[in-house]
Write a protein that holds these residues in place. Structure first.
Motif, PDB file in Angstrom:
ATOM      1  N   GLY A  21       0.818  -1.203   0.000  1.00  0.00           N
ATOM      2  CA  GLY A  21       0.000   0.000   0.000  1.00  0.00           C
ATOM      3  C   GLY A  21       0.853   1.254   0.000  1.00  0.00           C
ATOM      4  N   LEU A  22       0.546   2.190  -0.908  1.00  0.00           N
ATOM      5  CA  LEU A  22       1.288   3.448  -0.983  1.00  0.00           C
ATOM      6  C   LEU A  22       1.131   4.217   0.325  1.00  0.00           C
ATOM      7  CD1 LEU A  22       2.885   5.541  -2.639  1.00  0.00           C
ATOM      8  CD2 LEU A  22       0.690   6.456  -3.416  1.00  0.00           C
ATOM      9  N   GLY A  23       2.259   4.605   0.901  1.00  0.00           N
ATOM     10  CA  GLY A  23       2.258   5.374   2.137  1.00  0.00           C
ATOM     11  C   GLY A  23       2.233   4.553   3.402  1.00  0.00           C
ATOM     12  N   THR A  24       2.316   3.218   3.293  1.00  0.00           N
ATOM     13  CA  THR A  24       2.226   2.367   4.479  1.00  0.00           C
ATOM     14  C   THR A  24       3.584   1.956   5.036  1.00  0.00           C
ATOM     15  OG1 THR A  24       2.087   0.355   3.126  1.00  0.00           O
ATOM     16  CG2 THR A  24       0.025   1.444   3.694  1.00  0.00           C
ATOM     17  N   PHE A  25       4.661   2.097   4.265  1.00  0.00           N
ATOM     18  CA  PHE A  25       5.982   1.692   4.751  1.00  0.00           C
ATOM     19  C   PHE A  25       6.551   2.841   5.579  1.00  0.00           C
ATOM     20  CE2 PHE A  25      10.287  -0.064   4.534  1.00  0.00           C
ATOM     21  CZ  PHE A  25      10.007  -1.415   4.633  1.00  0.00           C
ATOM     22  N   ILE A  26       5.995   2.984   6.775  1.00  0.00           N
ATOM     23  CA  ILE A  26       6.296   4.121   7.638  1.00  0.00           C
ATOM     24  C   ILE A  26       7.610   3.857   8.370  1.00  0.00           C
ATOM     25  CG2 ILE A  26       5.408   5.548   9.516  1.00  0.00           C
ATOM     26  CD1 ILE A  26       2.614   4.529   8.755  1.00  0.00           C
ATOM     27  N   PRO A  27       8.538   4.820   8.374  1.00  0.00           N
ATOM     28  CA  PRO A  27       9.836   4.581   9.019  1.00  0.00           C
ATOM     29  C   PRO A  27       9.725   4.206  10.487  1.00  0.00           C
ATOM     30  CG  PRO A  27       9.948   6.516   7.618  1.00  0.00           C
ATOM     31  CD  PRO A  27       8.513   6.097   7.646  1.00  0.00           C
ATOM     32  N   GLU A  28       8.771   4.772  11.220  1.00  0.00           N
ATOM     33  CA  GLU A  28       8.681   4.450  12.641  1.00  0.00           C
ATOM     34  C   GLU A  28       8.190   3.027  12.877  1.00  0.00           C
ATOM     35  OE1 GLU A  28       4.603   6.328  14.108  1.00  0.00           O
ATOM     36  OE2 GLU A  28       5.910   7.785  13.140  1.00  0.00           O
ATOM     37  N   LEU A  29       7.578   2.413  11.850  1.00  0.00           N
ATOM     38  CA  LEU A  29       7.194   1.007  11.954  1.00  0.00           C
ATOM     39  C   LEU A  29       8.225   0.085  11.318  1.00  0.00           C
ATOM     40  CD1 LEU A  29       3.367   1.170  11.118  1.00  0.00           C
ATOM     41  CD2 LEU A  29       4.448   1.081  13.365  1.00  0.00           C
ATOM     42  N   TYR A  30       8.911   0.579  10.298  1.00  0.00           N
ATOM     43  CA  TYR A  30       9.879  -0.260   9.572  1.00  0.00           C
ATOM     44  C   TYR A  30      11.249   0.431   9.584  1.00  0.00           C
ATOM     45  CZ  TYR A  30       5.539  -2.451   8.096  1.00  0.00           C
ATOM     46  OH  TYR A  30       4.321  -3.076   8.092  1.00  0.00           O
ATOM     47  N   PHE A  31      11.635   1.067   8.478  1.00  0.00           N
ATOM     48  CA  PHE A  31      12.914   1.770   8.433  1.00  0.00           C
ATOM     49  C   PHE A  31      12.899   2.706   7.234  1.00  0.00           C
ATOM     50  CE2 PHE A  31      13.353  -2.410   6.444  1.00  0.00           C
ATOM     51  CZ  PHE A  31      13.763  -2.076   5.161  1.00  0.00           C
ATOM     52  N   PHE A  32      13.847   3.635   7.216  1.00  0.00           N
ATOM     53  CA  PHE A  32      14.004   4.543   6.084  1.00  0.00           C
ATOM     54  C   PHE A  32      14.621   3.775   4.910  1.00  0.00           C
ATOM     55  CE2 PHE A  32      13.831   7.702   9.497  1.00  0.00           C
ATOM     56  CZ  PHE A  32      12.973   8.637   8.932  1.00  0.00           C
ATOM     57  N   THR A  33      14.102   4.008   3.726  1.00  0.00           N
ATOM     58  CA  THR A  33      14.647   3.330   2.549  1.00  0.00           C
ATOM     59  C   THR A  33      15.689   4.182   1.829  1.00  0.00           C
ATOM     60  OG1 THR A  33      12.815   4.185   1.215  1.00  0.00           O
ATOM     61  CG2 THR A  33      12.557   1.994   2.185  1.00  0.00           C
ATOM     62  N   ASP A  34      15.484   5.526   1.779  1.00  0.00           N
ATOM     63  CA  ASP A  34      16.403   6.421   1.067  1.00  0.00           C
ATOM     64  C   ASP A  34      16.568   6.022  -0.388  1.00  0.00           C
ATOM     65  OD1 ASP A  34      16.931   8.041   3.297  1.00  0.00           O
ATOM     66  OD2 ASP A  34      18.411   6.626   4.038  1.00  0.00           O
ATOM     67  N   ASN A  35      15.550   5.406  -0.957  1.00  0.00           N
ATOM     68  CA  ASN A  35      15.599   4.964  -2.350  1.00  0.00           C
ATOM     69  C   ASN A  35      14.155   4.802  -2.819  1.00  0.00           C
ATOM     70  OD1 ASN A  35      15.663   3.250  -4.725  1.00  0.00           O
ATOM     71  ND2 ASN A  35      17.799   2.808  -4.218  1.00  0.00           N
ATOM     72  N   GLN A  36      13.754   5.615  -3.796  1.00  0.00           N
ATOM     73  CA  GLN A  36      12.364   5.579  -4.246  1.00  0.00           C
ATOM     74  C   GLN A  36      12.003   4.242  -4.875  1.00  0.00           C
ATOM     75  OE1 GLN A  36       9.898   7.922  -3.745  1.00  0.00           O
ATOM     76  NE2 GLN A  36       8.645   6.249  -4.545  1.00  0.00           N
ATOM     77  N   TYR A  37      12.941   3.605  -5.536  1.00  0.00           N
ATOM     78  CA  TYR A  37      12.645   2.321  -6.177  1.00  0.00           C
ATOM     79  C   TYR A  37      12.430   1.223  -5.130  1.00  0.00           C
ATOM     80  CZ  TYR A  37      14.282   4.850 -10.257  1.00  0.00           C
ATOM     81  OH  TYR A  37      14.445   5.793 -11.244  1.00  0.00           O
ATOM     82  N   MET A  38      13.251   1.210  -4.082  1.00  0.00           N
ATOM     83  CA  MET A  38      13.037   0.256  -2.998  1.00  0.00           C
ATOM     84  C   MET A  38      11.711   0.509  -2.310  1.00  0.00           C
ATOM     85  SD  MET A  38      16.796   0.057  -1.230  1.00  0.00           S
ATOM     86  CE  MET A  38      16.054  -0.673   0.225  1.00  0.00           C
ATOM     87  N   LEU A  39      11.407   1.778  -2.059  1.00  0.00           N
ATOM     88  CA  LEU A  39      10.150   2.118  -1.401  1.00  0.00           C
ATOM     89  C   LEU A  39       8.954   1.726  -2.259  1.00  0.00           C
ATOM     90  CD1 LEU A  39       8.833   3.485   1.039  1.00  0.00           C
ATOM     91  CD2 LEU A  39       8.992   5.651  -0.190  1.00  0.00           C
ATOM     92  N   THR A  40       9.062   1.920  -3.557  1.00  0.00           N
ATOM     93  CA  THR A  40       7.972   1.543  -4.456  1.00  0.00           C
ATOM     94  C   THR A  40       7.784   0.035  -4.473  1.00  0.00           C
ATOM     95  OG1 THR A  40       8.400   3.491  -5.829  1.00  0.00           O
ATOM     96  CG2 THR A  40       7.128   1.707  -6.828  1.00  0.00           C
ATOM     97  N   GLY A  87       3.784  -1.473  -9.299  1.00  0.00           N
ATOM     98  CA  GLY A  87       4.075  -0.066  -9.071  1.00  0.00           C
ATOM     99  C   GLY A  87       5.415   0.353  -9.629  1.00  0.00           C
ATOM    100  N   LEU A  88       6.419  -0.534  -9.539  1.00  0.00           N
ATOM    101  CA  LEU A  88       7.729  -0.201 -10.079  1.00  0.00           C
ATOM    102  C   LEU A  88       7.665  -0.029 -11.597  1.00  0.00           C
ATOM    103  CD1 LEU A  88      10.753   0.192  -9.566  1.00  0.00           C
ATOM    104  CD2 LEU A  88      11.054  -2.265  -9.880  1.00  0.00           C
ATOM    105  N   VAL A  89       6.928  -0.898 -12.273  1.00  0.00           N
ATOM    106  CA  VAL A  89       6.780  -0.770 -13.728  1.00  0.00           C
ATOM    107  C   VAL A  89       6.071   0.537 -14.080  1.00  0.00           C
ATOM    108  CG1 VAL A  89       5.643  -1.768 -15.751  1.00  0.00           C
ATOM    109  CG2 VAL A  89       6.854  -3.250 -14.150  1.00  0.00           C
ATOM    110  N   ALA A  90       5.019   0.879 -13.318  1.00  0.00           N
ATOM    111  CA  ALA A  90       4.299   2.130 -13.583  1.00  0.00           C
ATOM    112  C   ALA A  90       5.194   3.342 -13.350  1.00  0.00           C
ATOM    113  CB  ALA A  90       3.062   2.206 -12.697  1.00  0.00           C
TER     114      ALA A  90
END
Length: 685
Positions: A546-565, A573-576
């Motif tokens: 889900g977009l917006g659900t990988f919250i850093p306080e629950l998981y971690f910072f990705t610092d990479n839009q492709y990883m986050l997507t 989502g990555l293909v889009a």
């Protein structure tokens, strides 16, 4: 369509919007009375080292003094166990029937857990929190007993915050009521214009079919009844969006909406309603040849909606559900920008005005960045607007080496540098544009100097990579004289930075050297996360969480839009997202190929460079999580599609077998050179 005209439509179709608003009020009142108040209770549990380990110095027998970070993995195992289906069944048999969550305590790096129970019965919620707290300790002992751990070496649990008195959660209730009201008012607004458009179309059909001479008179009277007002077009609305986005710090948002609740985003959503009203009444139609960015947004919207459905079906915690709702709001904002630019702007001159305004406002933001750098402050910290709160807590001035990293009105120096790198190609194109040749040199080259000069001040690899991409894409396409002049200016600029700001060039060089040798701590932290994202991707590889659900306080910072997507929207989502980036690159190349003049070819190269910057720098930070960068990215993508449509319509049409004659107004190609007494026309440059 002006505000007065929109009000006239709502006044004419009052029988549509008034019942919709009344129904929404009744539904909101029923929801307020029927939905019970939810109560929430929390407790905190710490994991303590075994008694054998606690006897070692410097603890000297005190187990709490030896609760170190080495038990974080143990805490994570316990969290996953308590969140599993087996534990849920056991708790249900113990009487815990209300929803509960288990996670790491906020703002802590040690083995401290927070247990939360939410329900409608206050006394039952408190009892369930006590049961859950005791069950956590029993599960930890059962896990260790199954591993045949000796009692002296067992990790223990100790409640550090006892179950708290349940407090009412009225915020969610008010949000539901407000959501019903907004849905009813918005639906009534749209239906009013739909009804007006249908009735207007039926009236036009009747007038065309009527043969009496009174028909034109009725049409004339209908035209005279049309209210007059100042014309508002998409460019004017988008200018308002740009002003709000650039000059209100992007960390200031409406309470409860998080990072997507900036005033600029709210304004963009209202502008989308304006476009719907104007489109439904037949006042505006998308221009031919501008469909590509909207198709790319359609693919992105499908992937976002698929991830939203996937998040709803996996038993997410409340923070993730709220994050998914914010993701839908962000999608609507992006759709609004793309639709307003690519379908709402009908005149190329107005599109030129919009790009010039974006560059001017970006220049002001860059100038504020210079002030922040040389004064070692952040001017945005002193800006306080009533009704807005910071979505990023504890924003402080960031330093690297001996230098302050400016962020101007953005939320982070990376966003500041990425946004300037997106706009820099257009500043360069406008400086060379012969249409602006009558302006003084400082007005044409000031934006280039301020934007380009502000990029190294962020002392980040993202900014330098963005600047290098702009240089490598645009400079080689220039004529030799301009190219060598630009290279000389760049060398001189580097020398000036080395003299005026000693140590800055060396710090930036050291950043890239540590990156290449993998000796930089930030680089190592990012590469470690590449493997950490794999378990989440394995769970839902296609649609994500889900977009917006990988919250850093629950998981971690990705610092990479492709990883986050990948984590939030999966491979779909990555293909889009990649298709969206490639759409911008394709549009820039197509503009350059089809353009008849040199100025338009340079404009196409600017769009190419800007899209390539977005493609590359998205691997260096979670780009679309920052509202200013995301807004400028989608605006430039849509502007590229709109320019491509204008240039395609102006390009000469080739002759074919079916149409051997040239279109009206098109001149035949000049014949091959022959001896002629008349001088040949001068080539167009």
């Amino acid at each position: 369509m002006s505000i007065r005209e929109m009000a006239a439509v709502l006044r004419r179709r009052w029988y549509v919007i008034v019942p919709a608003i009344l129904l929404s009020l009744l539904a909101a009142l029923h929801l307020y009375r029927s939905v019970p108040v939810a109560y929430q209770s929390q407790s905190s549990v710490a994991l303590l080292d075994s008694s054998a380990a606690a006897k070692l110095p410097p603890a000297f027998g005190n187990p709490i003094s030896n609760a170190g970070g080495a038990l974080v993995v143990t805490a994570d195992v316990l969290i996953r166990t308590l969140s599993g289906a087996d534990a849920a069944r056991d708790l249900h048999s113990l009487g815990v029937t209300d929803p509960y969550t288990v996670g790491f305590a906020a703002n802590t790096s040690g083995p401290l857990l927070t247990l939360t129970v939410t329900g409608t019965d206050r006394a039952k919620v408190l009892e369930e929190t006590n049961t859950l707290t005791a069950f956590a300790g029993e599960q930890l002992n059962a896990l260790q007993a199954a591993a045949k751990v000796q009692p002296a070496y067992m990790v223990q649990t100790a409640p550090v915050v006892l179950p708290q008195t349940p407090v009412p959660q009225l915020k969610s209730r008010y949000q539901q009521v407000l959501g019903v009201l907004i849905l009813g008012a918005g639906g009534g607004f749209v239906l009013s214009f739909v009804a007006d458009a249908l009735l207007a179309a039926r009236r036009r059909r009747r007038e065309r079919s009527a043969a009496d001479p009174g028909g034109p008179g009725r049409a004339g009277r209908a035209g005279r009844r049309r209210p007059r007002g100042r014309h508002v077009d998409a460019t004017a609305l988008l200018t308002g969006y740009l002003a709000l986005a650039f000059f209100i710090p992007s960390n200031l948002t409406l309470p409860g909406l998080g990072g997507v609740g900036t005033p600029a985003n709210v304004f963009a959503l209202l502008a989308l309603f304006w476009y719907l009203a104007t489109w439904l009444t037949g006042r505006i139609r998308p221009a031919p040849g501008t469909r590509l960015p909207r198709v790319a947004m359609w693919l992105l919207a499908v992937s976002v909606l698929a991830s939203y459905v996937a998040n709803a079906g996996r038993g997410s915690v409340r923070k993730e559900l709220l994050g998914a709702d914010r993701g839908l709001i962000a999608l609507l904002v992006w759709v609004s920008l793309v639709v307003l630019v690519s379908a709402g702007i009908q005149d190329r001159a107005r599109l030129d005005v919009l790009l010039r305004r974006a560059v001017v406002m970006g220049t002001i933001v860059a100038a504020v960045g210079f002030y922040d750098f040389f004064t070692a402050t952040n001017i945005a910290d002193s800006i306080s607007i009533p009704g807005l709160s910071s979505s990023v807590p504890q924003i402080t001035t960031l330093d690297r080496g001996a230098f302050t990293r400016p962020r101007s009105t953005t939320a982070q120096p990376l966003e500041f540098g990425g946004m300037l790198a997106l706009l820099l190609p257009f500043a360069v194109q406008q400086a060379f544009d012969p249409v602006r040749g009558h302006l003084r040199a400082w007005r044409r080259w000031g934006p280039v100097a301020l934007m380009g000069g502000a990029l190294p001040l962020t002392v980040s690899r993202t900014s330098i990579i963005g600047a290098l991409i702009v240089i490598l894409v645009m400079v080689p396409r220039w004529k030799p004289v301009r190219r060598w002049t630009a290279i000389g200016v760049l060398v001189g600029a580097v020398a000036c930075f080395k003299v005026i700001i000693p140590g800055l060039i060396g710090t930036i060089t050291a950043l890239f050297a540590s990156f290449l040798t993998n000796s930089d701590s930030s680089t190592q932290a990012r590469t470690v996360k590449y493997s950490a994202i794999v378990p989440y991707l394995d769970e839902r590889p296609l649609a994500g969480r889900g977009l917006g659900t990988f919250i850093p306080e629950l998981y971690f910072f990705t610092d990479n839009q492709y990883m986050l997507t990948l984590a939030e929207m999966g491979f779909l989502g990555l293909v889009a997202l990649l298709f969206l980036f490639l759409t911008g690159i394709h549009q820039g190349g197509a503009i350059r190929r089809l353009a008849a003049g040199e100025s338009d070819r340079e404009l196409g190269q600017a769009f190419f460079a800007s899209a390539l910057v977005a493609l590359v720098v998205s691997a260096t930070f979670d780009a679309l999580s920052f509202p200013m960068f995301a807004g400028m990215f989608f605006l430039t993508i849509a502007a590229g599609g709109s320019y491509l449509g204008f240039i395609r319509r102006a390009a000469p049409k080739p002759r074919s077998v079916e149409f051997p004659c040239l279109p009206a107004g098109q001149q035949p190609p000049s014949p091959s050179p022959r001896p002629s007494p008349a001088p040949a026309p001068a080539p167009v440059r």
